[in-house]
Design an enzyme around this catalytic site. Structure first.
Site, PDB file in Angstrom:
ATOM      1  CE  LYS A   1       5.028  26.534 105.136  1.00 20.61           C
ATOM      2  NZ  LYS A   1       5.538  27.900 105.330  1.00 20.61           N
TER       3      LYS A   1
ATOM      4  CG  ASP B   1       8.895  26.405 104.850  1.00 16.26           C
ATOM      5  OD1 ASP B   1       8.472  27.515 105.179  1.00 16.26           O
ATOM      6  OD2 ASP B   1       9.303  25.577 105.704  1.00 16.26           O
TER       7      ASP B   1
END
Ligand code: GLU
Length: 459
Positions: free
Chosen positions: A139, A179
Site C-alpha cells: 500500500k 484508493d
C-alpha cells in the site's frame, strides 16, 4: 479489549503466542494505533490455527508477517499554481510478496501517515490472498490533499510522486492502483510519468488505468459491485435478499457509487449517502445520476444534492448517517467510521447485514456488537476484495495483451466474490467459529500466505 475468539480460549499455546507477538508489534511500532488495530483483529482470529497447527508458530510465521518486507518514505516536492513550493510525504509499504508481486492502492489524503499505510498494507496481504489471484500485499500514498487543487496541480503532484516511486515498482515487482483520492485521472498522470521515465510501455505497472490504454472494463465498478455480490451471498444463506430492503451507504466516492448502483439494480431502496462534511437522506431513494455528476464531474460537496431534490434533506456530520434505520448498512467511506455507539444504534434499528466496502470502517468494538447480536457481518478484507481482484484481472489482460468484455470481467468478479464467501465460511466452520466471517476470512487469507512463506524458507 477482548476480541472475537479469545473469550473461549484464553490460555492455549496459540493465544500465548499471539499475545507475545502483538505486544512486540506495539513496542516496535509505537504511535501507530490503526496498524495495531488491524494487527489485533487478524492475530486474535488466528489463535485456532496456531492451536491446531503448531508448525506456523515453530516457523515464526507471525513474527515475520507483521514486519513489512520494505518501507519506503520519500519527499514529494511540487509547485502550486501561485508558484509556491509545496512539500508532501510519500509512502510505499511493500508488506508481503510470498504469493505474488506487492499489490495495493495509493491513498492521497491529509490523514495519511505510516500507521494508516501500514494498516492498509497489512490488511491487503490477507485480502489479496482471499481473491485467489497471485498478488502479494502492499500500500502507499501521500498526505497530499487533492481537495480544491486545480487539475494542473494534481498533475504536477502525481508526476513528482511517480518520479520517486518509479524506482521501486514494476509489473513483476509492485503494482500500485487507486484508493481514496486516487482515481483514473491520477493513475493516468502517474502512468504517463512512469512511461516517460522508463521509455517503455509497461502496461501492467499500475492498475485502474483508463480503458483506452490498458485498463480493464469493469475495474471502475468492481469494488462496489463486489461488495454487493458478497452481501448477496450472506443474505442468501439466511433466505434474505436486497429486493425491497432499505439500504444506507456511507461515502460518495467510487466504492459507494457502484455499491449504490448494484444495490438499486437488485431492487433495494438506497436512502442515504455521505461525504466527509455530512450526509443526504432521500426517502424516495437516492438519484444516483445526480450523485455521480456532483462527485465525479463537478467535484462538489454532497450537500448540493438537495438543491436539485427538494424532498431530500442534508445533515452536517457524516457519522450520524448511522442513525437512519436500515436493513443493510454498507460503510464505503473510510476507516473507523462506525464506532460502538453507531453499531448499537444500527442494531437497535434492526439492521440485518453490514458489508464493509471501505477498509476497516468498523472499530473492533463495533465488530463485536455486530457479532454478538447476530448481524450478518462481511469484513472489508473479504467484502471489498472485488476491486483488487479485478486489478489482478487487469494485470492478466495486460500480460496477455488482450481485453475481456465487461460481461466476462463481471462474471469472473461474481465468481471470485462467491468463492471468497464460501472459503471464509468453510474456514470459520473448520476452525470452530461457524458463520464468523471475521475469523473465517482472516484464517483463509492467512493459510495460503503462511504456507508459501514456509515453502520459501526463512527470508
Ligand atoms: N485500494 C483498493 C483496495 O483497498 C484496490 C487496490 C488495487 O486495486 O490494487 O483494495
Amino acid at each position: 479489549m477482548v476480541i472475537l475468539v479469545t473469550k473461549s480460549i484464553s490460555d492455549t499455546q496459540g493465544s500465548k503466542y499471539v499475545k507475545e507477538v502483538f505486544e512486540s508489534v506495539k513496542k516496535r511500532n509505537p504511535h501507530e494505533p490503526e496498524f495495531h488495530q488491524a494487527v489485533k483483529e487478524i492475530l486474535d482470529s488466528l489463535i485456532p490455527v496456531f492451536d491446531k497447527h503448531p508448525k506456523y508458530m515453530e516457523q515464526g510465521v507471525l513474527e515475520r508477517i507483521v514486519e513489512p518486507e520494505r518501507v519506503i518514505t520519500f519527499r514529494v516536492p511540487w509547485v502550486d499554481d501561485n508558484g509556491k513550493v509545496q512539500v508532501n510525504r510519500g509512502f510505499r509499504v511493500q508488506f508481503n510478496s510470498a504469493i505474488g508481486p506487492y499489490k495495493g492502492g495509493l491513498r492521497f489524503h491529509p490523514s495519511v501517515n505510516a500507521s494508516i499505510i501500514k494498516f492498509l498494507g497489512f490488511e491487503q496481504i490477507f485480502k489479496n490472498s482471499l481473491t485467489g489471484q497471485p498478488i502479494g500485499g502492499g500500500k502507499g500514498g501521500s498526505d497530499f490533499d487533492p481537495k480544491g487543487k486545480s487539475d494542473a496541480e494534481i498533475m504536477r503532484f502525481c508526476q513528482s510522486f511517480m518520479t520517486e516511486l518509479a524506482k521501486h515498482i514494476g509489473p513483476d515487482t509492485d503494482v500500485p492502483a487507486g484508493d481514496i483520492g486516487v482515481g483514473a485521472r491520477e493513475i493516468g498522470y502517474m502512468f504517463g510519468q512512469y512511461k516517460r521515465l522508463q521509455n517503455a510501455f509497461h502496461s501492467g505497472v499500475l492498475t485502474g488505468k483508463a480503458v483506452g490504454f490498458g485498463g480493464s472494463l469493469g475495474r471502475t465498478e468492481a469494488t462496489g459491485y463486489g461488495t454487493v455480490y458478497f452481501v448477496q451471498e450472506m443474505l442468501k444463506d439466511k433466505g434474505l435478499d436486497f429486493k425491497d430492503s432499505t439500504v444506507v451507504v456511507s461515502g460518495s466516492g467510487n466504492v459507494a457509487i457502484y455499491a449504490i448502483k448494484k444495490a438499486q439494480e437488485l431492487g433495494a431502496k438506497v436512502v442515504a449517502c455521505s461525504d466527509s462534511n455530512g450526509y443526504i437522506y432521500d426517502k424516495n431513494g437516492i438519484d444516483l445520476e445526480t450523485v455521480k455528476r456532483l462527485k465525479e464531474v463537478e467535484r462538489k460537496r454532497i450537500s448540493e444534492y438537495v438543491k436539485e431534490h427538494p424532498d431530500a434533506d442534508y445533515f452536517e456530520g457524516c457519522e450520524n448517517i448511522w442513525l437512519i434505520p436500515c436493513d443493510i448498512a454498507l460503510p464505503c467511506a473510510t476507516q473507523n467510521e462506525i464506532d460502538e455507539t453507531s453499531a448499537k444504534i444500527l442494531v437497535t434499528n434492526g439492521v440485518k447485514a453490514v458489508g464493509e466496502g471501505a477498509n476497516m470502517p468498523s472499530t473492533l468494538e463495533a465488530v463485536e456488537i455486530f457479532l454478538e447480536n447476530d448481524v450478518l457481518f462481511g469484513p472489508g478484507k473479504a467484502a471489498n476484495a472485488g476491486g483488487v481482484a479485478v486489478s489482478a484481472l487487469e494485470m492478466a489482460q495486460n500480460s496477455a495483451r488482450i481485453s475481456w468484455t465487461f460481461e466476462e470481467v463481471d462474471t469472473k468478479l461474481h465468481e471470485i466474490m462467491v468463492n471468497i464467501y464460501r472459503n471464509s465460511m468453510n474456514a470459520s466452520e473448520e476452525y470452530g467459529h461457524p458463520g464468523n466471517l471475521v475469523v473465517g476470512s482472516n484464517i483463509a487469507g492467512f493459510l495460503k500466505v503462511a504456507d508459501a512463506m514456509i515453502a520459501q524458507g526463512v527470508i
